[in-house]
Design a protein around this motif. Structure first.
Motif, short mmCIF file in Angstrom:
data_model
loop_
_atom_site.label_atom_id
_atom_site.label_comp_id
_atom_site.label_asym_id
_atom_site.label_seq_id
_atom_site.Cartn_x
_atom_site.Cartn_y
_atom_site.Cartn_z
N ASP A 54 0.87 -1.18 0.00
CA ASP A 54 0.00 0.00 0.00
C ASP A 54 0.90 1.23 0.00
N ALA A 55 1.23 1.66 -1.23
CA ALA A 55 2.18 2.77 -1.37
C ALA A 55 1.65 4.05 -0.74
N ALA A 56 0.35 4.28 -0.88
CA ALA A 56 -0.24 5.51 -0.35
C ALA A 56 -0.09 5.59 1.17
N ALA A 57 -0.27 4.45 1.82
CA ALA A 57 -0.20 4.43 3.28
C ALA A 57 1.22 4.16 3.79
N GLY A 58 2.12 3.76 2.86
CA GLY A 58 3.47 3.41 3.28
C GLY A 58 3.47 2.13 4.11
N MET A 59 2.59 1.20 3.71
CA MET A 59 2.48 -0.06 4.45
C MET A 59 2.77 -1.23 3.52
N VAL A 60 3.41 -2.24 4.07
CA VAL A 60 3.66 -3.48 3.34
C VAL A 60 3.17 -4.64 4.20
N THR A 61 2.34 -5.49 3.60
CA THR A 61 1.90 -6.68 4.33
C THR A 61 2.86 -7.81 4.02
N LEU A 62 3.39 -8.40 5.05
CA LEU A 62 4.38 -9.46 4.91
C LEU A 62 3.92 -10.74 5.58
N LYS A 63 4.23 -11.86 4.92
CA LYS A 63 4.17 -13.14 5.61
C LYS A 63 5.59 -13.36 6.09
N HIS A 64 5.82 -13.10 7.35
CA HIS A 64 7.20 -13.08 7.83
C HIS A 64 7.55 -14.25 8.74
N GLY A 65 8.82 -14.56 8.75
CA GLY A 65 9.34 -15.56 9.68
C GLY A 65 9.46 -14.94 11.06
N ALA A 66 9.98 -15.71 12.00
CA ALA A 66 10.11 -15.21 13.38
C ALA A 66 11.00 -13.98 13.41
N LEU A 67 10.51 -12.96 14.11
CA LEU A 67 11.28 -11.71 14.28
C LEU A 67 11.75 -11.70 15.73
N GLU A 68 12.91 -12.26 15.92
CA GLU A 68 13.38 -12.47 17.30
C GLU A 68 13.61 -11.17 18.05
N ASN A 69 14.07 -10.15 17.35
CA ASN A 69 14.40 -8.90 18.06
C ASN A 69 13.17 -8.17 18.60
N VAL A 70 12.00 -8.46 18.03
CA VAL A 70 10.78 -7.84 18.56
C VAL A 70 9.85 -8.90 19.17
N GLY A 71 10.36 -10.13 19.29
CA GLY A 71 9.62 -11.19 19.96
C GLY A 71 8.34 -11.59 19.25
N MET A 72 8.41 -11.72 17.94
CA MET A 72 7.19 -12.04 17.18
C MET A 72 7.35 -13.36 16.42
N PRO A 73 6.38 -14.25 16.57
CA PRO A 73 6.44 -15.51 15.82
C PRO A 73 6.06 -15.27 14.37
N PRO A 74 6.26 -16.26 13.50
CA PRO A 74 5.88 -16.10 12.09
C PRO A 74 4.39 -15.81 11.94
N MET A 75 4.06 -14.91 11.07
CA MET A 75 2.65 -14.56 10.82
C MET A 75 2.57 -13.66 9.58
#
Ligand SMILES: [Cu+2]
Length: 116
Positions: A54-75
């Motif tokens: 979403d270029a207008a909002a400056g947002m990107v939707t990601l199917k991401h792996g675990a983000l260890e530095n922010v404590g987030m599981p894949p989603m």
């Protein structure tokens, strides 16, 4: 007296030269353009797939792996991007490596590299 000062200055320059060289190297690796997409050295990148841009909002939707530095599981979720330019360089379906960090309480993509 003037000769003494010159001599001391020369010695000081020689003695500090190696230190300056080290600082210069460190400074180079840390600097670069503010909009650079490279993550700082040592920052782990996470594999992700771009699901929506979403270029207008400056947002990107990601199917991401675990983000260890922010404590987030894949989603799959939407992230704010640090630089508006980043959304122009990726498209739905791209495989990317991202660095997500908590910037003032907002999870933000601070680095994103396309995988070829
Ligand atoms: Cu998430």
């Amino acid at each position: 007296m003037k000769k003494m000062i010159v001599a001391f200055s020369a010695v000081a320059a020689v003695m500090t030269a190696p230190a300056f060289a080290d600082d210069g190297m460190a400074g180079m690796s840390m600097s670069g353009k503010p909009s650079a997409m490279k993550a700082p050295s040592g920052a782990a990148m996470t594999d992700a797939e771009v699901k929506n841009v979403d270029a207008a909002a400056g947002m990107v939707t990601l199917k991401h792996g675990a983000l260890e530095n922010v404590g987030m599981p894949p989603m799959t979720m939407a992230f704010k991007v640090k630089d508006a330019d980043m959304v122009k360089r990726v498209h739905e379906g791209d495989r990317v490596k991202v660095r997500v960090e908590n910037v003032k309480g907002t999870l933000t993509i601070v680095a994103m590299e396309r995988q070829s």
